[in-house]
Design a protein around this motif. Structure first.
Motif, PDB file in Angstrom:
ATOM      1  N   GLU A  44     -40.120  47.935  16.339  1.00  0.00           N
ATOM      2  CA  GLU A  44     -40.825  47.872  17.619  1.00  0.00           C
ATOM      3  C   GLU A  44     -39.812  47.525  18.697  1.00  0.00           C
ATOM      4  O   GLU A  44     -39.030  46.580  18.542  1.00  0.00           O
ATOM      5  CB  GLU A  44     -41.937  46.828  17.542  1.00  0.00           C
ATOM      6  CG  GLU A  44     -42.973  47.195  16.499  1.00  0.00           C
ATOM      7  CD  GLU A  44     -43.973  46.092  16.232  1.00  0.00           C
ATOM      8  OE1 GLU A  44     -44.034  45.601  15.100  1.00  0.00           O
ATOM      9  OE2 GLU A  44     -44.675  45.721  17.189  1.00  0.00           O
ATOM     10  N   ALA A  45     -39.817  48.272  19.776  1.00  0.00           N
ATOM     11  CA  ALA A  45     -38.758  48.161  20.778  1.00  0.00           C
ATOM     12  C   ALA A  45     -38.687  46.790  21.441  1.00  0.00           C
ATOM     13  O   ALA A  45     -37.626  46.373  21.898  1.00  0.00           O
ATOM     14  CB  ALA A  45     -38.943  49.237  21.845  1.00  0.00           C
ATOM     15  N   TYR A  46     -39.804  46.080  21.489  1.00  0.00           N
ATOM     16  CA  TYR A  46     -39.776  44.784  22.157  1.00  0.00           C
ATOM     17  C   TYR A  46     -39.194  43.689  21.261  1.00  0.00           C
ATOM     18  O   TYR A  46     -38.936  42.579  21.722  1.00  0.00           O
ATOM     19  CB  TYR A  46     -41.169  44.389  22.640  1.00  0.00           C
ATOM     20  CG  TYR A  46     -42.168  44.099  21.541  1.00  0.00           C
ATOM     21  CD1 TYR A  46     -43.014  45.093  21.078  1.00  0.00           C
ATOM     22  CD2 TYR A  46     -42.280  42.830  20.985  1.00  0.00           C
ATOM     23  CE1 TYR A  46     -43.938  44.838  20.083  1.00  0.00           C
ATOM     24  CE2 TYR A  46     -43.195  42.573  19.990  1.00  0.00           C
ATOM     25  CZ  TYR A  46     -44.027  43.572  19.541  1.00  0.00           C
ATOM     26  OH  TYR A  46     -44.938  43.314  18.556  1.00  0.00           O
ATOM     27  N   LYS A  47     -38.980  44.015  19.994  1.00  0.00           N
ATOM     28  CA  LYS A  47     -38.384  43.040  19.073  1.00  0.00           C
ATOM     29  C   LYS A  47     -36.875  43.241  19.036  1.00  0.00           C
ATOM     30  O   LYS A  47     -36.398  44.336  18.728  1.00  0.00           O
ATOM     31  CB  LYS A  47     -38.963  43.206  17.664  1.00  0.00           C
ATOM     32  CG  LYS A  47     -40.406  42.781  17.539  1.00  0.00           C
ATOM     33  CD  LYS A  47     -40.860  42.850  16.096  1.00  0.00           C
ATOM     34  CE  LYS A  47     -42.293  42.348  15.961  1.00  0.00           C
ATOM     35  NZ  LYS A  47     -42.785  42.435  14.564  1.00  0.00           N
ATOM     36  N   GLN A  48     -36.128  42.207  19.341  1.00  0.00           N
ATOM     37  CA  GLN A  48     -34.679  42.337  19.333  1.00  0.00           C
ATOM     38  C   GLN A  48     -34.103  42.326  17.926  1.00  0.00           C
ATOM     39  O   GLN A  48     -33.053  42.917  17.675  1.00  0.00           O
ATOM     40  CB  GLN A  48     -34.057  41.203  20.171  1.00  0.00           C
ATOM     41  CG  GLN A  48     -34.359  41.342  21.654  1.00  0.00           C
ATOM     42  CD  GLN A  48     -33.443  40.490  22.498  1.00  0.00           C
ATOM     43  OE1 GLN A  48     -32.822  39.568  22.002  1.00  0.00           O
ATOM     44  NE2 GLN A  48     -33.367  40.810  23.776  1.00  0.00           N
ATOM     45  N   ALA A 106     -34.950  45.502  12.059  1.00  0.00           N
ATOM     46  CA  ALA A 106     -35.841  45.527  10.902  1.00  0.00           C
ATOM     47  C   ALA A 106     -35.040  45.737   9.621  1.00  0.00           C
ATOM     48  O   ALA A 106     -34.004  46.426   9.609  1.00  0.00           O
ATOM     49  CB  ALA A 106     -36.867  46.644  11.066  1.00  0.00           C
ATOM     50  N   THR A 107     -35.521  45.144   8.543  1.00  0.00           N
ATOM     51  CA  THR A 107     -34.923  45.355   7.219  1.00  0.00           C
ATOM     52  C   THR A 107     -36.046  45.516   6.199  1.00  0.00           C
ATOM     53  O   THR A 107     -37.119  44.895   6.331  1.00  0.00           O
ATOM     54  CB  THR A 107     -34.026  44.180   6.787  1.00  0.00           C
ATOM     55  OG1 THR A 107     -34.837  43.000   6.710  1.00  0.00           O
ATOM     56  CG2 THR A 107     -32.897  43.953   7.769  1.00  0.00           C
ATOM     57  N   GLU A 108     -35.793  46.367   5.218  1.00  0.00           N
ATOM     58  CA  GLU A 108     -36.715  46.577   4.090  1.00  0.00           C
ATOM     59  C   GLU A 108     -35.849  46.756   2.849  1.00  0.00           C
ATOM     60  O   GLU A 108     -35.386  47.836   2.544  1.00  0.00           O
ATOM     61  CB  GLU A 108     -37.580  47.827   4.310  1.00  0.00           C
ATOM     62  CG  GLU A 108     -38.629  47.727   5.349  1.00  0.00           C
ATOM     63  CD  GLU A 108     -39.825  46.866   4.940  1.00  0.00           C
ATOM     64  OE1 GLU A 108     -39.985  46.590   3.728  1.00  0.00           O
ATOM     65  OE2 GLU A 108     -40.573  46.471   5.843  1.00  0.00           O
ATOM     66  N   ASN A 109     -35.620  45.663   2.152  1.00  0.00           N
ATOM     67  CA  ASN A 109     -34.804  45.684   0.926  1.00  0.00           C
ATOM     68  C   ASN A 109     -33.414  46.245   1.240  1.00  0.00           C
ATOM     69  O   ASN A 109     -32.671  45.661   2.013  1.00  0.00           O
ATOM     70  CB  ASN A 109     -35.529  46.476  -0.165  1.00  0.00           C
ATOM     71  CG  ASN A 109     -36.870  45.873  -0.490  1.00  0.00           C
ATOM     72  OD1 ASN A 109     -37.003  44.670  -0.665  1.00  0.00           O
ATOM     73  ND2 ASN A 109     -37.910  46.713  -0.541  1.00  0.00           N
TER      74      ASN A 109
END
Lengths: 112, 116
Positions: B52-56, B59-62
Motif C-alpha cells: 500500500e503506497a501510504y505505508k513506508q 512488504a515481505t512474505e517469506n
C-alpha cells in the motif's frame, strides 16, 4: 478457497464464428474481469463488471461484448471471431473493497 | 492513465540464489496499491505480495520482499533462496484505491527461470 473456473482450457474456432467464453466464481464477488494475455503485452483489460447487469469497457473492448445476468457468472462474447483474437483469455474476480484478484486457469483460444 | 513497465522480459537465476525483478510505474495518484502476481507454467495466476503506497515499510512474505521507492515510482521484487517452483511469469500491477470499479493495470511481465 476462492475458485474461479472457465468453461474451456483450449478452444479452436473458425473465422466468423460466434464464440462464448464462460467464467464462474463461487465466492460471491461483486467485481469480475476479462483480460487477454499476449506475449510482451502483459494482461490487457477487455471488460469488467462491478454488479449484475453492469459492465464497463476496459482498454481493448473492440470486437468483444459481455454479459452478466447472475452474480457468479460473467461471459465474454466474440460476435464474429477473427484471427487477431487468437490469444489467452483470463477471467478474474474480486470482492468489493478488496484488493486481491483471483484468476481462472485461462482459455487458450485459436481462431483459424 | 496509469502505466506499468517491466523492462526485463526474461531472467534466470541459480537455485538458492537471490534475484530481483524490476518494475516502474507512472501515476499522478498519491494513494494506490501495488502487487506482484505469479503465473506458473500452465497454472493459475496467484498473488505473491502487495504494497500500500501510504505505508513506508516494504512488504515481505517469506522469501519474497519488495523495494518500494515511492518518489522514484519503483517497485522491485526480491526473491531470496530461489527454488525451482519459483519458475514462472511474474507480473507487476497497479491499482487505484479500492472503490467500485477500480481495476488493475499490469506490466508486460518477466519470465523467471530458476536453474538447478
Amino acid at each position: 478457497d476462492v475458485k474461479v473456473t472457465q468453461s474451456s482450457r483450449y478452444l479452436v474456432k473458425r473465422t466468423g464464428e460466434k464464440v462464448f467464453l464462460e467464467c464462474v466464481q463461487d465466492m460471491d464477488h461483486e467485481n469480475m474481469f476479462w483480460y487477454r494475455q499476449d506475449p510482451g503485452l502483459g494482461l490487457r483489460l477487455i471488460y469488467f463488471s462491478y454488479d449484475v447487469k453492469m459492465k464497463e469497457k476496459g482498454d481493448i473492448p473492440e470486437g468483444y461484448s459481455v454479459s452478466r445476468e447472475k452474480k457468479e457468472r460473467f461471459s465474454l462474447i466474440l460476435e464474429s471471431a477473427s484471427t487477431n483474437q487468437t490469444s489467452m483469455y483470463l477471467c478474474a474476480s474480486r470482492r468489493q473493497g478488496g484488493d486481491e484478484q483471483y484468476f481462472g486457469p485461462g482459455t487458450r483460444l485459436t481462431v483459424t | 492513465a496509469q502505466t506499468v513497465t517491466q523492462s526485463q522480459p526474461e531472467m534466470s537465476v541459480q537455485e538458492a540464489e537471490t534475484v530481483t525483478l524490476s518494475c516502474t510505474y507512472d501515476t499522478s495518484e498519491n494513494n494506490y496499491y501495488l502487487f506482484w502476481y505469479k503465473q506458473p507454467p500452465s497454472r493459475q495466476m496467484i498473488l505473491v505480495i502487495r504494497q500500500e503506497a501510504y505505508k513506508q515499510q516494504n512488504a515481505t512474505e517469506n522469501r519474497f520482499s519488495v523495494n518500494f521507492q515511492k518518489a522514484a515510482k519503483s517497485f522491485s521484487l526480491k526473491i531470496s533462496d530461489s527454488q525451482l517452483g519459483d519458475t514462472a511469469m511474474y507480473f507487476c500491477a497497479f491499482m487505484k484505491p479500492k472503490t467500485s470499479g477500480s481495476r488493475l493495470t499490469f506490466g508486460e511481465g518477466t519470465q523467471l527461470t530458476v536453474n538447478p
